[in-house]
Design a protein around this motif. Structure first.
Motif, PDB file in Angstrom:
ATOM      1  N   ALA A 142      14.067-113.635  62.833  1.00 37.07           N
ATOM      2  CA  ALA A 142      14.103-112.279  63.717  1.00 37.07           C
ATOM      3  C   ALA A 142      13.100-112.295  64.694  1.00 37.07           C
ATOM      4  O   ALA A 142      12.119-112.933  64.664  1.00 37.07           O
ATOM      5  CB  ALA A 142      13.639-111.328  62.488  1.00 37.07           C
ATOM      6  N   VAL A 143      13.084-111.148  65.433  1.00 32.26           N
ATOM      7  CA  VAL A 143      11.932-111.122  66.503  1.00 32.26           C
ATOM      8  C   VAL A 143      10.826-110.265  65.811  1.00 32.26           C
ATOM      9  O   VAL A 143      11.046-109.117  65.480  1.00 32.26           O
ATOM     10  CB  VAL A 143      12.294-110.634  67.796  1.00 32.26           C
ATOM     11  N   ILE A 144       9.623-110.907  65.685  1.00 37.83           N
ATOM     12  CA  ILE A 144       8.638-110.231  65.039  1.00 37.83           C
ATOM     13  C   ILE A 144       7.408-110.012  65.950  1.00 37.83           C
ATOM     14  O   ILE A 144       6.830-111.002  66.285  1.00 37.83           O
ATOM     15  CB  ILE A 144       8.165-110.749  63.782  1.00 37.83           C
ATOM     16  N   GLU A 145       7.082-108.720  66.626  1.00 39.20           N
ATOM     17  CA  GLU A 145       6.136-108.685  67.498  1.00 39.20           C
ATOM     18  C   GLU A 145       4.838-108.081  66.959  1.00 39.20           C
ATOM     19  O   GLU A 145       3.816-108.010  67.733  1.00 39.20           O
ATOM     20  CB  GLU A 145       6.865-107.508  68.449  1.00 39.20           C
ATOM     21  N   HIS A 146       4.722-107.710  65.977  1.00 41.40           N
ATOM     22  CA  HIS A 146       3.643-106.910  65.262  1.00 41.40           C
ATOM     23  C   HIS A 146       2.981-108.105  64.319  1.00 41.40           C
ATOM     24  O   HIS A 146       3.645-108.873  63.454  1.00 41.40           O
ATOM     25  CB  HIS A 146       3.990-105.861  64.612  1.00 41.40           C
ATOM     26  N   PRO A 147       1.550-108.079  64.476  1.00 39.48           N
ATOM     27  CA  PRO A 147       0.724-109.057  63.412  1.00 39.48           C
ATOM     28  C   PRO A 147       0.975-108.678  61.948  1.00 39.48           C
ATOM     29  O   PRO A 147       1.257-109.586  61.049  1.00 39.48           O
ATOM     30  CB  PRO A 147      -0.389-109.084  63.732  1.00 39.48           C
ATOM     31  N   VAL A 148       1.329-107.354  61.806  1.00 40.17           N
ATOM     32  CA  VAL A 148       1.408-106.861  60.353  1.00 40.17           C
ATOM     33  C   VAL A 148       2.852-105.942  60.294  1.00 40.17           C
ATOM     34  O   VAL A 148       3.155-105.297  60.991  1.00 40.17           O
ATOM     35  CB  VAL A 148       0.328-105.999  59.806  1.00 40.17           C
ATOM     36  N   VAL A 149       3.771-106.357  59.524  1.00 44.48           N
ATOM     37  CA  VAL A 149       4.885-105.776  59.037  1.00 44.48           C
ATOM     38  C   VAL A 149       4.873-105.112  57.821  1.00 44.48           C
ATOM     39  O   VAL A 149       4.641-105.862  56.740  1.00 44.48           O
ATOM     40  CB  VAL A 149       6.129-106.482  59.296  1.00 44.48           C
ATOM     41  N   ASP A 150       5.005-103.701  57.698  1.00 46.60           N
ATOM     42  CA  ASP A 150       5.213-103.133  56.181  1.00 46.60           C
ATOM     43  C   ASP A 150       6.556-102.936  55.969  1.00 46.60           C
ATOM     44  O   ASP A 150       7.328-102.221  56.889  1.00 46.60           O
ATOM     45  CB  ASP A 150       4.582-101.894  56.486  1.00 46.60           C
ATOM     46  N   ILE A 151       7.064-103.285  55.029  1.00 43.20           N
ATOM     47  CA  ILE A 151       8.510-103.149  54.397  1.00 43.20           C
ATOM     48  C   ILE A 151       8.079-102.335  53.141  1.00 43.20           C
ATOM     49  O   ILE A 151       7.691-102.812  52.152  1.00 43.20           O
ATOM     50  CB  ILE A 151       9.349-104.403  54.001  1.00 43.20           C
ATOM     51  N   GLU A 152       8.918-101.114  53.334  1.00 47.16           N
ATOM     52  CA  GLU A 152       8.821-100.275  52.219  1.00 47.16           C
ATOM     53  C   GLU A 152      10.204 -99.969  51.629  1.00 47.16           C
ATOM     54  O   GLU A 152      11.186 -99.518  52.111  1.00 47.16           O
ATOM     55  CB  GLU A 152       8.391 -98.909  52.663  1.00 47.16           C
ATOM     56  N   LEU A 153      10.223-100.334  50.298  1.00 42.52           N
ATOM     57  CA  LEU A 153      11.532-100.487  49.642  1.00 42.52           C
ATOM     58  C   LEU A 153      11.644 -99.308  48.810  1.00 42.52           C
ATOM     59  O   LEU A 153      10.504 -99.217  47.946  1.00 42.52           O
ATOM     60  CB  LEU A 153      11.516-101.716  48.605  1.00 42.52           C
ATOM     61  N   GLN A 154      12.523 -98.566  48.545  1.00 44.49           N
ATOM     62  CA  GLN A 154      13.085 -97.361  47.432  1.00 44.49           C
ATOM     63  C   GLN A 154      14.387 -97.858  47.027  1.00 44.49           C
ATOM     64  O   GLN A 154      15.434 -97.351  47.739  1.00 44.49           O
ATOM     65  CB  GLN A 154      12.914 -96.044  48.074  1.00 44.49           C
ATOM     66  N   LEU A 155      14.524 -98.513  46.066  1.00 42.90           N
ATOM     67  CA  LEU A 155      15.635 -98.954  45.482  1.00 42.90           C
ATOM     68  C   LEU A 155      15.810 -98.633  44.033  1.00 42.90           C
ATOM     69  O   LEU A 155      15.075 -98.781  43.315  1.00 42.90           O
ATOM     70  CB  LEU A 155      15.699-100.675  45.676  1.00 42.90           C
ATOM     71  N   GLY A 156      16.914 -98.067  43.722  1.00 45.25           N
ATOM     72  CA  GLY A 156      17.508 -97.587  42.427  1.00 45.25           C
ATOM     73  C   GLY A 156      17.989 -98.814  41.587  1.00 45.25           C
ATOM     74  O   GLY A 156      17.257 -99.164  40.856  1.00 45.25           O
ATOM     75  N   THR A 157      19.182 -99.243  41.885  1.00 43.69           N
ATOM     76  CA  THR A 157      19.738-100.526  41.056  1.00 43.69           C
ATOM     77  C   THR A 157      20.068-101.532  42.092  1.00 43.69           C
ATOM     78  O   THR A 157      20.358-101.055  43.228  1.00 43.69           O
ATOM     79  CB  THR A 157      20.630-100.093  40.153  1.00 43.69           C
ATOM     80  N   GLY A 158      20.191-102.683  41.846  1.00 46.40           N
ATOM     81  CA  GLY A 158      20.561-103.769  42.644  1.00 46.40           C
ATOM     82  C   GLY A 158      19.396-104.861  42.907  1.00 46.40           C
ATOM     83  O   GLY A 158      18.344-104.264  42.722  1.00 46.40           O
ATOM     84  N   ARG A 159      19.828-106.005  43.316  1.00 50.39           N
ATOM     85  CA  ARG A 159      19.026-106.961  43.677  1.00 50.39           C
ATOM     86  C   ARG A 159      18.425-106.882  45.081  1.00 50.39           C
ATOM     87  O   ARG A 159      19.106-106.441  45.856  1.00 50.39           O
ATOM     88  CB  ARG A 159      19.601-108.267  43.318  1.00 50.39           C
ATOM     89  N   ALA A 160      17.481-107.441  45.432  1.00 48.89           N
ATOM     90  CA  ALA A 160      16.865-107.611  46.626  1.00 48.89           C
ATOM     91  C   ALA A 160      16.363-109.146  47.048  1.00 48.89           C
ATOM     92  O   ALA A 160      15.713-109.577  46.130  1.00 48.89           O
ATOM     93  CB  ALA A 160      15.964-106.613  46.878  1.00 48.89           C
ATOM     94  N   ARG A 161      16.745-109.585  48.129  1.00 44.64           N
ATOM     95  CA  ARG A 161      16.084-110.754  48.498  1.00 44.64           C
ATOM     96  C   ARG A 161      15.637-110.553  50.098  1.00 44.64           C
ATOM     97  O   ARG A 161      16.452-110.225  50.981  1.00 44.64           O
ATOM     98  CB  ARG A 161      17.036-111.883  48.438  1.00 44.64           C
ATOM     99  N   ILE A 162      14.473-110.909  50.277  1.00 48.12           N
ATOM    100  CA  ILE A 162      13.717-111.122  51.315  1.00 48.12           C
ATOM    101  C   ILE A 162      13.307-112.577  51.771  1.00 48.12           C
ATOM    102  O   ILE A 162      12.639-113.022  51.057  1.00 48.12           O
ATOM    103  CB  ILE A 162      12.445-110.164  51.508  1.00 48.12           C
ATOM    104  N   THR A 163      13.927-113.202  53.048  1.00 51.38           N
ATOM    105  CA  THR A 163      13.311-114.350  53.327  1.00 51.38           C
ATOM    106  C   THR A 163      12.415-114.255  54.691  1.00 51.38           C
ATOM    107  O   THR A 163      12.807-113.320  55.539  1.00 51.38           O
ATOM    108  CB  THR A 163      14.744-115.097  53.888  1.00 51.38           C
ATOM    109  N   VAL A 164      11.333-114.674  54.446  1.00 54.66           N
ATOM    110  CA  VAL A 164      10.276-114.475  55.462  1.00 54.66           C
ATOM    111  C   VAL A 164       9.907-115.778  56.168  1.00 54.66           C
ATOM    112  O   VAL A 164      10.630-117.008  55.737  1.00 54.66           O
ATOM    113  CB  VAL A 164       9.060-113.986  54.828  1.00 54.66           C
ATOM    114  N   PRO A 165       9.425-115.675  57.507  1.00 56.47           N
ATOM    115  CA  PRO A 165       9.237-117.100  58.219  1.00 56.47           C
ATOM    116  C   PRO A 165       8.356-118.139  57.366  1.00 56.47           C
ATOM    117  O   PRO A 165       7.615-117.444  56.683  1.00 56.47           O
ATOM    118  CB  PRO A 165       8.654-116.588  59.506  1.00 56.47           C
TER     119      PRO A 165
END
Length: 180
Positions: free
Chosen positions: A107-130
């Motif tokens: 992904a193109v990340i232009e900001h030095p800090v990225v905030d990811i705000e998760l609001q998840l009920g059920t189910g899995r989540a997977r985040i792959t970072v650089p």
């Protein structure tokens, strides 16, 4: 003579104070402030009572970039972002049921800090970072299973800071660094 209520300077709200703290943290992360300057200015922000006191603590900081916020939401089903895509400064992900997969490795990340705000009920989540990203997830509440994250053995400086926060009901968050 006693000052009338309309003569008093307006008080600052928590949203203004939080915004000032965020700007100071970003300036520190970008190298515009030393650790001592950050401590001194944070103290001034946290004890400020008027807007002018708040502004004086932020003087000489670089101009704030336009904050970009995007929301990805689904009641059910899958939320997926991968490949080349532009990551906003603040990414809100909301899902009642379903799986979430975010791949930031290309992904193109232009900001030095990225905030990811998760609001998840059920189910899995997977985040792959650089590979060179710094991951913070202390402000994430998981109701059922713990977050899985294994920090890399060696890291290269200069990568973005990915801050993950929010709430996950039933499901697990897996965070991993890209292999290349």
């Amino acid at each position: 003579m006693t000052a009338l209520p309309e003569d008093r300077p307006p008080l600052i709200g928590e949203e203004d104070r939080d915004s000032a703290v965020r700007r100071l943290r970003e300036a520190y992360a970008e190298g515009h402030l030393s650790h001592d300057e950050l401590d001194e200015r944070l103290h001034r922000v946290l004890t400020a009572k008027t807007p002018s006191e708040l502004v004086s603590a932020l003087v000489s900081l670089p101009a704030e970039r336009a904050a970009t916020t995007s929301t990805i939401a689904a009641a059910g089903g899958r939320i997926q972002r991968r490949g080349v895509w532009r990551v906003p400064r603040i990414l809100k992900v909301e899902s009642a049921f379903g799986r979430v997969r975010l791949d930031l490795s290309r992904a193109v990340i232009e900001h030095p800090v990225v905030d990811i705000e998760l609001q998840l009920g059920t189910g899995r989540a997977r985040i792959t970072v650089p590979r060179d990203a710094i991951v913070e997830y202390e402000d994430l509440y998981t109701g059922w299973k713990d977050t899985r994250y294994k920090a890399p053995r060696s890291s290269r400086p200069g990568g973005p800071t990915i801050r993950i926060r929010g709430t996950m009901g039933f499901g697990r968050l897996k965070i991993r660094h890209a292999r290349r």
